[in-house]
Design an enzyme around this catalytic site. Sequence first.
Site, short mmCIF file in Angstrom:
data_model
loop_
_atom_site.label_atom_id
_atom_site.label_comp_id
_atom_site.label_asym_id
_atom_site.label_seq_id
_atom_site.Cartn_x
_atom_site.Cartn_y
_atom_site.Cartn_z
N CYS A 94 17.94 71.53 73.85
CA CYS A 94 19.33 71.42 74.28
C CYS A 94 19.81 69.99 74.09
O CYS A 94 19.09 69.05 74.45
CB CYS A 94 19.45 71.84 75.74
SG CYS A 94 21.13 71.78 76.39
N HIS A 136 22.16 80.94 75.43
CA HIS A 136 21.98 79.54 75.85
C HIS A 136 23.35 78.89 76.10
O HIS A 136 23.56 78.26 77.14
CB HIS A 136 21.21 78.79 74.76
CG HIS A 136 21.00 77.34 75.04
ND1 HIS A 136 19.77 76.83 75.34
CD2 HIS A 136 21.86 76.29 75.05
CE1 HIS A 136 19.88 75.51 75.54
NE2 HIS A 136 21.14 75.17 75.35
N GLU A 137 24.28 79.06 75.16
CA GLU A 137 25.60 78.43 75.30
C GLU A 137 26.41 79.07 76.43
O GLU A 137 27.10 78.37 77.17
CB GLU A 137 26.37 78.48 73.97
CG GLU A 137 25.70 77.74 72.83
CD GLU A 137 25.29 76.31 73.14
OE1 GLU A 137 25.95 75.64 73.96
OE2 GLU A 137 24.28 75.86 72.57
N HIS A 140 25.57 77.70 79.76
CA HIS A 140 26.25 76.43 80.06
C HIS A 140 27.59 76.68 80.77
O HIS A 140 27.99 75.90 81.63
CB HIS A 140 26.52 75.63 78.79
CG HIS A 140 25.37 74.80 78.33
ND1 HIS A 140 24.86 73.75 79.05
CD2 HIS A 140 24.62 74.86 77.20
CE1 HIS A 140 23.85 73.20 78.40
NE2 HIS A 140 23.68 73.86 77.26
#
Length: 169
Positions: A94, A136-137, A140
């Site tokens: 990341c 993953h994004e 966030h």
Amino acid sequence: MAILKICTYPDPVLRKETVAITVFDEKLVKLTEDMAETMYDAPGIGLAAPQIGESLKLVVVSTARREDSKQEYMVMANPEIVEKEESQVDEEGCLSVPELLAMVKRYRKIKVNYQDINGEPCSMTVEDRFAVVLQHEIDHLNGILFLDHLSSLKRNLYKKKVKKWFLPR
């Protein structure tokens, strides 16, 4: 276009709740262009708005097939995972969690609803590595870092490493 500063752990902005995008205008286009330039400069394959200090539900992801191909990317506003299947373990890193690569368990196949840069509703089903990148994004956008998917031992070792970076020499 401009290269933006990437916020790194433990910056509190990475844990903030994000807000939905409701205005799709030139300002948003400029932000996504800057995010894409920042992502490719880092270099990375995805970047979420909180990583550049913006608490917005906004993601840019690389769609280039190879690292040496031209910089192609897609914009996802207000993305939401609506279906998920199976699981896989893949290595992740990341831009906001420097110097850490780790194996993370994610869904292998997901369906995502989102809006494009013009605010048009879209949906896509993705698998394998692209599914990992999107999860993953999207994490966030919910204040979740890939660090949170690790064992407490690995997480604590990383936190100790980060603390050492900030100690006076």
